[in-house]
Scaffold this motif. Structure first.
Motif, PDB file in Angstrom:
ATOM      1  N   ILE A 437       0.491  -1.249   0.350  1.00  0.00           N
ATOM      2  CA  ILE A 437      -0.260  -0.160   0.208  1.00  0.00           C
ATOM      3  C   ILE A 437       0.476   1.011  -0.092  1.00  0.00           C
ATOM      4  O   ILE A 437       0.986   2.494  -0.524  1.00  0.00           O
ATOM      5  CB  ILE A 437      -0.667   0.087   1.223  1.00  0.00           C
ATOM      6  N   THR A 438       1.906   1.242   1.141  1.00  0.00           N
ATOM      7  CA  THR A 438       3.144   2.356   0.190  1.00  0.00           C
ATOM      8  C   THR A 438       3.601   2.219  -0.840  1.00  0.00           C
ATOM      9  O   THR A 438       3.313   4.124  -1.226  1.00  0.00           O
ATOM     10  CB  THR A 438       4.503   2.003   1.990  1.00  0.00           C
ATOM     11  N   PHE A 440       1.713   1.942  -3.260  1.00  0.00           N
ATOM     12  CA  PHE A 440       1.332   2.594  -3.790  1.00  0.00           C
ATOM     13  C   PHE A 440       1.108   4.354  -4.053  1.00  0.00           C
ATOM     14  O   PHE A 440       0.938   4.422  -4.838  1.00  0.00           O
ATOM     15  CB  PHE A 440      -0.267   2.185  -3.963  1.00  0.00           C
ATOM     16  N   LYS A 441       1.008   4.151  -2.556  1.00  0.00           N
ATOM     17  CA  LYS A 441       0.724   5.869  -2.172  1.00  0.00           C
ATOM     18  C   LYS A 441       1.857   6.531  -2.896  1.00  0.00           C
ATOM     19  O   LYS A 441       1.933   8.097  -3.668  1.00  0.00           O
ATOM     20  CB  LYS A 441       0.763   6.463  -1.163  1.00  0.00           C
ATOM     21  N   CYS A 475      -1.537  -4.523  -7.264  1.00  0.00           N
ATOM     22  CA  CYS A 475      -2.939  -5.090  -6.873  1.00  0.00           C
ATOM     23  C   CYS A 475      -2.892  -5.846  -6.741  1.00  0.00           C
ATOM     24  O   CYS A 475      -3.682  -7.094  -6.287  1.00  0.00           O
ATOM     25  CB  CYS A 475      -3.276  -4.343  -8.886  1.00  0.00           C
ATOM     26  N   LEU A 478      -1.530  -7.070  -3.648  1.00  0.00           N
ATOM     27  CA  LEU A 478      -2.780  -6.103  -2.828  1.00  0.00           C
ATOM     28  C   LEU A 478      -3.736  -7.399  -2.134  1.00  0.00           C
ATOM     29  O   LEU A 478      -4.183  -8.201  -1.205  1.00  0.00           O
ATOM     30  CB  LEU A 478      -3.124  -5.118  -1.879  1.00  0.00           C
ATOM     31  N   GLU A 482      -4.582  -9.289   0.817  1.00  0.00           N
ATOM     32  CA  GLU A 482      -6.042  -8.486   1.239  1.00  0.00           C
ATOM     33  C   GLU A 482      -7.544  -9.134   0.766  1.00  0.00           C
ATOM     34  O   GLU A 482      -8.793  -8.741   0.820  1.00  0.00           O
ATOM     35  CB  GLU A 482      -6.402  -7.015   1.625  1.00  0.00           C
ATOM     36  N   TRP A 488     -11.487  -4.450   0.552  1.00  0.00           N
ATOM     37  CA  TRP A 488     -10.373  -4.263  -0.700  1.00  0.00           C
ATOM     38  C   TRP A 488     -11.286  -4.046  -1.525  1.00  0.00           C
ATOM     39  O   TRP A 488     -10.673  -3.161  -2.151  1.00  0.00           O
ATOM     40  CB  TRP A 488     -10.277  -6.575  -0.826  1.00  0.00           C
ATOM     41  N   ARG A 491     -10.557  -0.146  -2.047  1.00  0.00           N
ATOM     42  CA  ARG A 491      -9.164  -0.161  -2.517  1.00  0.00           C
ATOM     43  C   ARG A 491      -8.443  -0.793  -3.623  1.00  0.00           C
ATOM     44  O   ARG A 491      -7.859   0.376  -4.387  1.00  0.00           O
ATOM     45  CB  ARG A 491      -8.203  -1.451  -1.505  1.00  0.00           C
TER      46      ARG A 491
END
Length: 718
Positions: A437-438, A440-441, A475, A478, A482, A488, A491
């Motif tokens: 997720i980090t 992706f940011k 994706c 993740l 998740e 999910w 997200r």
């Protein structure tokens, strides 16, 4: 032994006195030096007294050239007779201090004679002046030999050197002449040991401000810095303690960088306006200083930062227009590349480099940016912090944004531009966080910094593609972590919205590239359970296909669309049918008939599904195959027609082997007969590859018939 002391029954002291009565001064002094040398060797009298007497007597010749050679003769004749530690002339004949006094006295007089050889302004023509200066420069070694002799004395230790150096430097300053000062400073740097220089840095560098303004300080200071840098390399095993120097039995620690940096800063501030030391020379000095700092203090970032700040100060005084000098640009690039090789990207981005880059022209800033990106790629550096990403993009802004001073578009080399954008794309792959997720940011931040009002689409269409692929990869990761969690769905939609907006930005300028990205996104969406989104992406790709106007591009894209449709399993049947029908219709509308035939053949797979018992459920497969046959048969050229027939036969065999209900043995038999008829009609025109292809197909059918237990393949007649 009597021969050493006497000649013709005369003692050396008497002979030494006798030669002083020669009529002409120059021959008399040469004889005096010759006999005096033998007198010292005989040890009848104190060496120091004889040496002092000879050096004083040589004052009798004041003609510059004659005096210079006379004193050089004196130096050569006495070089092995100077009192020194451990030799036979010590104690009774004097001490090393007496030898030092003798050499310094001779050096002082020789230097004065040498300087007097410089022609006065207006006394000779310019051409003659240059000739005389060259002749004078050739004689510099005679003067430098005295300093070399000092350095060779075993008894000259640090304490002696600290007494000697001020006297030498005083003579250097007093001569007030460019050639002499440059040469003598270079001699001091090269002759005496590095440990001595470490203890006398203040004296050496203070002298630089007292030299004639026409002296090139760059040569002197850079030579000193390089000598000290090489000292660390030669003593690499003790590099950490190389600045600890023994003095009078005690160790003294010297902060080499601080001492030199403070002195150089003062020199830069107090240089007279008429000094020949240019801004380019100053930056070259700072390049050598950075190299020295990293040799002595390899982990000290603050030292490098101070040098960069001083560089910025030098450039501020010059101004941006003054920085157009090619030497300044070259030296700045050299300066900035040193930290790139020594420190990590995170450390480099915290240095004061941006202030320096602002003074450079576009091409030089771009060159530094390219070197920086290459360094990241070469060292496989991972960038994981948002502030580091922001600093990175500011640093390489010439590669990602249009600049006010960049060349007009028609002057830009297309291949070079693509290469630079590919470097940026490679750097984007090095931006990732510890968690998915980090990462992706960080991708979202990268896109925000890349797609700006100053960034043209020609730039970010290159760099958005790797971001899109990275996000699709994240994706899937993740989803594996998740996929069963409640958030999910939220997200996942956020990720695919990001992908959609990014592909749309690419679509405006590269529709074919965007079509492929939509297909890639559709596959990813189907894989992670977003079948509705996958359908939307496929629809977008078909819409983009309709805007393509080149036949070859259409063909390639249709193959990709059909292949993607075949790989998706979760789309609703009604929507899937609409997509496959649309794909088949587009295939039938291609410009070239062979392309139509092959794409419809490929589309036949879209209408077949394998049931649980292994049989193939095909609704429109036979229609596609028959339509392909009609298109192939309508081709004018028989070789192409036969080649297409063989391809259709192979496709029919595939469905027949997989138990298709619509492809029967009689159908295959009639198709084989059609091929035989066309081959027989124009045997000579058929290509060898096509004939071989058909023969291999027939061999495959025969093999199937031989291994068939159900007699199903036996119905195929060849």
């Amino acid at each position: 032994s009597s021969m050493r002391k006497e000649r013709g029954g005369m003692k050396m002291s008497k002979l030494y006195e006798l030669v002083q009565y020669a009529g002409n001064v120059l021959p008399r002094l040469y004889l005096l030096v010759t006999v005096g040398s033998a007198y010292v060797r005989s040890e009848e009298a104190s060496a120091k007294d004889i040496l002092y007497d000879m050096v004083e007597m040589c004052r009798g010749v004041q003609h510059p050239l004659r005096g210079l050679f006379l004193r050089n003769y004196l130096s050569e004749m006495t070089k092995d007779k100077l009192p020194d530690t451990g030799n036979r002339y010590e104690t009774k004949g004097g001490s090393v201090s007496d030898s030092i006094e003798f050499i310094l006295a001779n050096f002082t007089e020789m230097n004065k004679l040498w300087v007097r050889m410089e022609p006065q302004k207006g006394s000779v023509l310019p051409r003659e002046r240059e000739q005389k200066q060259r002749e004078r420069a050739d004689l510099r070694l005679l003067v430098g030999k005295n300093l070399a002799r000092l350095g060779q004395l075993e008894g000259v230790d640090v304490d002696h050197y600290r007494d000697i150096l001020p006297r030498i430097l005083k003579q250097v300053v007093n001569c007030k002449e460019k050639i002499a000062q440059e040469y003598l400073m270079e001699c001091i740097v090269q002759i005496f040991p590095d440990e001595y220089h470490l203890l006398t840095l203040d004296e050496l560098l203070d002298t630089c401000l007292k030299l004639d303004p026409t002296v090139d300080l760059k040569v002197v200071i850079v030579s000193l810095l390089e000598r000290l840098s090489n000292f660390v390399v030669r003593n690499s095993a003790t590099a950490e303690s190389v600045s600890v120097v023994p003095v009078s039995g005690r160790e003294r620690e010297v902060n080499v960088f601080r001492t030199i940096f403070d002195k150089i800063r003062i020199i830069f501030e107090e240089l007279p306006k008429e000094s020949v030391t240019t801004p380019a020379d100053k930056i070259q000095i700072l390049v050598a200083l950075v190299s020295l700092s990293l040799k002595y203090y390899p982990k000290s970032v603050s030292n490098v930062n101070e040098v960069l700040q001083l560089t910025a100060t030098v450039l501020e005084k010059v101004g941006k227009q003054g920085c157009d000098d090619a030497r300044i640009r070259k030296n700045i690039v050299s300066l900035l590349n040193i930290p790139l090789k020594a420190f990590s990207v995170v450390v480099v981005l915290d240095l004061n480099m941006l202030d320096i880059l602002g003074f450079l022209d576009y091409n030089t800033r771009k060159r530094v940016s390219v070197d920086f990106t290459k360094s990241i790629i070469e060292h496989q550096t991972v960038i994981s912090q948002p502030d580091t990403v922001a600093k990175l993009f500011r640093f390489i802004s010439p590669l990602i944004e249009d600049q006010d001073d960049q060349p007009i578009e028609k002057d830009v080399d297309a291949d070079e531009f693509a290469y630079e954008q590919n470097l940026v794309a490679s750097v984007l792959h090095r931006i990732r966080g510890e968690e998915a997720i980090t990462s992706f940011k960080l991708c979202a931040l990268s896109k925000k910094l890349l797609v700006t009002p100053q960034a043209t689409p020609q730039r970010y269409v290159h760099t958005l593609v790797p971001i899109i692929f990275k996000v699709l990869e994240l994706c899937k990761l993740l989803y594996s972590l998740e996929g069963g969690e409640e958030d999910w769905a939220r997200r996942g939609k956020e990720i695919f919205q990001f992908v959609y907006r990014s592909v749309v930005q690419v679509k405006e300028h590269r529709p074919e590239q965007a079509l492929k990205l939509f297909l890639q996104a559709a596959q990813c969406a189907s894989h992670v359970g977003f079948d509705m989104i996958a359908n939307d992406f496929l629809c977008e790709s078909l819409i983009l296909y309709e805007d393509l106007d080149h036949s070859d591009d259409q063909k390639k894209c249709l193959v990709l669309i059909a292949s993607t449709l075949l790989s998706l399993k979760g789309i609703e049947e009604e929507k899937y049918d609409a997509l496959t029908t649309k794909c088949a219709h587009h295939s039938a509308r291609l410009l070239k008939k062979p392309d139509q035939c092959r794409l419809i053949l490929l589309s036949s797979h879209l209408f077949s599904k394998t049931a649980g018992d292994g049989t193939v459920e095909d609704r429109f497969t036979l229609d596609c195959l028959q339509k392909s046959l009609r298109i192939a048969d309508s081709c004018f050229e028989t070789p192409i027609k036969v080649q297409l027939f063989v391809e259709i036969l192979n496709k029919c065999l595939y469905f027949f082997v997989n138990k298709s209900s619509t492809i029967t043995a009689p159908f295959l038999k009639s198709l084989i007969g059609l091929i035989k008829t066309n081959i027989a009609a124009e045997q000579a025109a058929i290509e060898a590859d096509t004939t071989r292809f058909y023969q291999n197909t027939v061999s495959f059918i025969e093999q199937l018939k031989a291994n068939d237990d159900t007699a199903r393949f036996g119905e195929i007649e060849l």
